[in-house]
Design an enzyme around this catalytic site. Sequence first.
Site, mmCIF file in Angstrom:
data_model
loop_
_atom_site.group_PDB
_atom_site.id
_atom_site.type_symbol
_atom_site.label_atom_id
_atom_site.label_comp_id
_atom_site.label_asym_id
_atom_site.label_seq_id
_atom_site.Cartn_x
_atom_site.Cartn_y
_atom_site.Cartn_z
ATOM 1 N N TYR A 9 27.695 16.320 50.481
ATOM 2 C CA TYR A 9 26.292 16.192 50.856
ATOM 3 C C TYR A 9 26.101 15.413 52.132
ATOM 4 C CZ TYR A 9 22.692 18.057 47.871
ATOM 5 O OH TYR A 9 21.787 18.887 47.278
ATOM 6 N N ASP B 202 25.545 6.524 45.537
ATOM 7 C CA ASP B 202 26.287 6.635 46.784
ATOM 8 C C ASP B 202 26.411 5.337 47.580
ATOM 9 O OD1 ASP B 202 26.971 9.335 46.500
ATOM 10 O OD2 ASP B 202 24.984 9.961 47.138
#
Length: 718
Positions: free
Chosen positions: A449, A361
Amino acid sequence: MDSKNFIRFLSFTFIITLLLLTLTNLPLTNKAIQQLDCTTNSPQCNRRFIKQPPKPTTRLHSSDVPHHPLDPLTLTEITKTRSILLSHALFANKNTYALHSVVLEEPDKSVVLKWNHGNNLPARKASVIARINGETHVLTVDLATGVVTPLDVGYHSGYPTMTIEDMTSSTWAPLENPDFNRTIMARGIDLKDLACLPISLGWYGQKEENRRLIKVQCYSMEGTANFYMRPIEGLTVVLDMDTKQVIEITDKGRNIPIPKAAGTDYRFSAQNKKINLINPISLEQPKGPSFVVENDHLVKWANWEFHLKPDPRAGVVISRAMVRDPNTGEKRNVMYKGFTSELFVPYMDPSDAWYFKTYMDAGEYGFGLQAMPLDPLNDCPRNAYYMDGVFAAGDGTPYVRSNMVCVFESYAGDIGWRHSESPITGLEIREVRPKVTLVVRMAASVANYDYIVDWEFQTDGLIRVKVGLSGILMVKGTSYVNMNQVNEPENLHGTLLSENVIGVIHDHYVTFYLDMDVDGHNNSFVKVNLKRETTESGESPRLSYLKAVRNVAKTEKDAQVKFKLYDPSEYHIVNPSKLTRVGNPVGYKLVPGGTAASLLDHDDPPQKRGAFTNNQIWVTPYNKSEEWAGGLFTYQSQGDDTLAVWSERDRDIENKDIVMWYTLGFHHVPCQEDFPIMPTVSSSFDLKPVNFYESNPILNIPPNVEQDLPVCSAASSA
Ligand SMILES: *[C@@H]1O[C@H](CO)[C@@H](O)[C@H](O)[C@H]1NC(C)=O
Ligand SMILES: *[C@@H]1O[C@H](CO)[C@@H](O)[C@H](O)[C@H]1NC(C)=O
Ligand SMILES: *[C@@H]1O[C@H](CO)[C@@H](O)[C@H](O)[C@H]1NC(C)=O
């Protein structure tokens, strides 16, 4: 085009909207935190309960100036960087460039350490990662002289972090392809209900090399804001990110229904039955907060002082963390720099539409780029200070990510230290100190998320780094509606969460860069091994006991640590040339919290790229260009520039400037409570003083007393 307007295509970040919103916000200083006199039950105090608190809003930042060598590039400096670059020969053909990163090029550590408040700032430079005509360039831009210096970083597989524009345009691009439209319609989805996500595809061999690729998968938004729970399963579009050309459409889920919308919306407004189990709660600070943020980035609280800045890749960066010694009054160095270096999130389903989901990420999406504005009173309590991120868009123009980071004091009702005497001693002693801490918080929403990252500072010198996981699971569509239809539950690759919805098993690894400088930068890494000793026969009624055996790591390989419950160690960073009064080296120890290790095969392509998770701890000699555990260019990388590769050099690390790397891990087997949104799961680790102080450093802080804490009662009417 009109037809496009009604298709609510979503990019990860709604960046365009945010950009417009933040730039049109009225300037208002974050420091204007309202302080009310609450020393009595005054009407002013009572008003707290009926008045909307002031919403933190964003400043325009157009008049920001740097005050500290580590201050991030200001809005003006980003604009200047862009104009210097655009007049440089490299950028002659202006249509074919993108700036993937524009951040401060931090001055050398020795320069920063020598700098004192009031000195001139060292030369301000921008570090730029640009793609020009398909080539990646790392450039240093001297803002005073306008000189652009290309940096030779050697060959690395992989591409720089995507720009927001890469992500946004990739979600739209498939619509230009008639086959894509036909495929969607054949699945019974109205194109106006389509929501698509840009999904990094990792790296799986030659056929994915030499071009920047991305996979796009889509969902139905019909009947819910939580489109993630309505996957169009098995449909994957492979896209060339540079040309936006559709390379391949795979549709292997035609027989899998789109899960229902009912029960998926998580917004309070969408709940039929609203329940109120607890009364409103808030932290009262009658005298206001005890911390200050000087010159926008220097945080001072209790005995702590540190520099704080938002970063597009790391999220937040803590630098120059120093703690004041209660005996000498001296500010002592603890950590030169700490940040989230990389995240690695492999999913555990080897099928066609899932095997590649092995996100990084920070390096692929930008952990800071995905950090959204925080929600006052819910993300951070009253009296929080909010800090904005000032970042560069792909074309180099600056924008403001408002309220991206918050700083606040936290009192969770916990105890700092205590002791009470039993009546048998005849002494009447009850000494307790409340534990108040200072928290720096950000929350990144990387698509579905949400990651909450807290850096929490305690008065006893401890730093706790906590990662909270919340948000929405990445789920898989299935034809199963009940477990009684499933013969081999372990082959579901997850848990049936609702009819036609599987929460797929996955891991999260969050790797932290911790440049510890305990009382100076020559430090050593010491494993204090707890070893079982057995007694000689007749020596003692005891057969066994534990010894603490110190092993100083000489080279990098000595400091590659895999945790073992039955062969435990403490992990100390000590300064061997600074001893306490009684002769112990001063130090800090890493105290791991609950953690998980990656169990993937080391030769599995995602694990090669994520090889920095092969150990839980690594220690490397300080090297300014080794900051990103997954490599400088993570996107589609092959794992040739990871922390694991650097550490293989096995350099000397004893009594040197060293960096510790720690990976916090989570295995996640989803459960029904994670549907339709996950209650937060947290884990943390501590950096704790170990023989750093001569004795308990918080003996002299006072206890709470009633008259300092008046009870404010709610007013019955305005
Ligand atoms: C696909 O559908 C969208 C929405 O109706 C439309 O804007 C676009 O032009 C279509 N693409 C093609 C190639 O027909
Ligand atoms: C750190 O150690 C090196 C030798 O390894 C020495 O040259 C240097 O002066 C030391 N620095 C400090 C700040 O003690
Ligand atoms: C510093 O890091 C870079 C990138 O890994 C590497 O090329 C260089 O050799 C390193 N320098 C030292 C002294 O290890």
